[in-house]
Design a protein around this motif. Structure first.
Motif, short mmCIF file in Angstrom:
data_model
loop_
_atom_site.label_atom_id
_atom_site.label_comp_id
_atom_site.label_asym_id
_atom_site.label_seq_id
_atom_site.Cartn_x
_atom_site.Cartn_y
_atom_site.Cartn_z
N LEU A 61 4.69 13.24 -12.55
CA LEU A 61 5.18 13.03 -13.91
C LEU A 61 4.26 13.67 -14.95
O LEU A 61 4.73 14.27 -15.92
CB LEU A 61 5.32 11.53 -14.17
N ILE A 62 2.96 13.59 -14.74
CA ILE A 62 2.02 14.25 -15.65
C ILE A 62 2.24 15.75 -15.64
O ILE A 62 2.28 16.40 -16.70
CB ILE A 62 0.57 13.88 -15.27
N VAL B 236 12.51 7.53 -14.01
CA VAL B 236 13.29 6.42 -13.43
C VAL B 236 12.60 5.89 -12.17
O VAL B 236 12.48 4.67 -11.99
CB VAL B 236 14.73 6.89 -13.14
N ILE B 237 12.09 6.79 -11.32
CA ILE B 237 11.38 6.35 -10.12
C ILE B 237 10.10 5.61 -10.50
O ILE B 237 9.76 4.57 -9.90
CB ILE B 237 11.08 7.55 -9.20
N PHE B 238 9.38 6.12 -11.50
CA PHE B 238 8.16 5.45 -11.97
C PHE B 238 8.47 4.05 -12.48
O PHE B 238 7.72 3.11 -12.22
CB PHE B 238 7.53 6.31 -13.08
N PHE B 239 9.56 3.91 -13.21
CA PHE B 239 9.97 2.61 -13.74
C PHE B 239 10.22 1.61 -12.62
O PHE B 239 9.73 0.48 -12.64
CB PHE B 239 11.22 2.80 -14.61
N PHE B 240 10.99 2.02 -11.61
CA PHE B 240 11.32 1.10 -10.52
C PHE B 240 10.12 0.78 -9.63
O PHE B 240 9.97 -0.35 -9.17
CB PHE B 240 12.48 1.64 -9.69
N THR B 241 9.24 1.76 -9.40
CA THR B 241 8.05 1.45 -8.61
C THR B 241 7.10 0.53 -9.37
O THR B 241 6.43 -0.31 -8.77
CB THR B 241 7.31 2.73 -8.18
N SER B 242 7.06 0.67 -10.70
CA SER B 242 6.23 -0.24 -11.50
C SER B 242 6.73 -1.67 -11.41
O SER B 242 5.94 -2.60 -11.23
CB SER B 242 6.22 0.20 -12.97
N ALA C 231 0.83 -1.21 0.00
CA ALA C 231 0.00 0.00 0.00
C ALA C 231 0.86 1.26 0.00
O ALA C 231 0.53 2.24 -0.68
CB ALA C 231 -0.92 -0.01 1.21
N ILE C 232 1.95 1.24 0.73
CA ILE C 232 2.85 2.40 0.76
C ILE C 232 3.48 2.61 -0.61
O ILE C 232 3.53 3.74 -1.12
CB ILE C 232 3.93 2.21 1.84
N LEU C 233 3.94 1.53 -1.22
CA LEU C 233 4.56 1.63 -2.55
C LEU C 233 3.54 2.06 -3.60
O LEU C 233 3.86 2.84 -4.50
CB LEU C 233 5.19 0.29 -2.93
N LEU C 234 2.31 1.61 -3.48
CA LEU C 234 1.25 2.02 -4.40
C LEU C 234 0.95 3.51 -4.25
O LEU C 234 0.75 4.21 -5.25
CB LEU C 234 -0.01 1.19 -4.17
N GLY C 235 0.93 4.01 -3.02
CA GLY C 235 0.72 5.44 -2.78
C GLY C 235 1.84 6.28 -3.38
O GLY C 235 1.59 7.33 -3.99
N ILE C 236 3.08 5.83 -3.22
CA ILE C 236 4.22 6.53 -3.81
C ILE C 236 4.12 6.52 -5.33
O ILE C 236 4.38 7.53 -5.99
CB ILE C 236 5.54 5.91 -3.32
N ILE D 168 1.42 6.30 -7.25
CA ILE D 168 0.35 7.20 -7.71
C ILE D 168 0.80 8.65 -7.59
O ILE D 168 0.54 9.47 -8.49
CB ILE D 168 -0.95 6.93 -6.93
N PHE D 169 1.50 9.00 -6.52
CA PHE D 169 2.01 10.36 -6.35
C PHE D 169 3.03 10.70 -7.44
O PHE D 169 2.99 11.79 -8.02
CB PHE D 169 2.64 10.50 -4.96
N ILE D 170 3.90 9.75 -7.77
CA ILE D 170 4.89 9.95 -8.83
C ILE D 170 4.18 10.10 -10.18
O ILE D 170 4.61 10.88 -11.03
CB ILE D 170 5.91 8.80 -8.86
#
Length: 106
Positions: free
Chosen positions: A16-17, A60-66, A3-8, A10-12
């Motif tokens: 990014l948008i 890069v952060i979006f890639f790693f969280t995905s 849940a924490i990683l999912l929140g991060i 979505i925020f990223i």
């Protein structure tokens, strides 16, 4: 953790948008889009602005969280939703309600 990683994540996504929408276009006129006008394709380019660097870091952060969310979700469930569905047993009524095929023509 998920849940924490999912929140991060979505925020990223929202950051990014916003970062992509704030960037200025490189070729804004129609003549530059088709190769006309003064173009320095192989010449020195403009220095990278801070918004380009921020966008790169966010990508890069979006890639790693995905990837992390994908790994966590596969280890979380362990099987497909299709495999978890229960199939109802075939009853006599279902088999009898099927239409009969005529064997002889009249």
């Amino acid at each position: 953790m998920y849940a924490i990683l999912l929140g991060i994540h979505i925020f990223i996504c929202f950051l990014l948008i916003i970062a992509v929408l704030l960037q200025s276009a490189k070729g804004t006129s129609l003549s530059e889009a088709f190769g006309g006008g003064s173009s320095n394709v192989f010449g020195p380019g403009s220095p990278a602005s801070i918004i380009n660097k921020v966008t790169t870091v966010l990508v890069v952060i979006f890639f790693f969280t995905s990837i992390a969310l994908s790994v966590l979700s596969s280890s979380k469930s362990g099987s497909s939703v299709i495999n978890q569905m229960q199939q109802p047993p075939a009853t006599q009524q279902q088999q009898q309600s099927q239409p009969k095929i005529p064997l002889e023509s009249k």
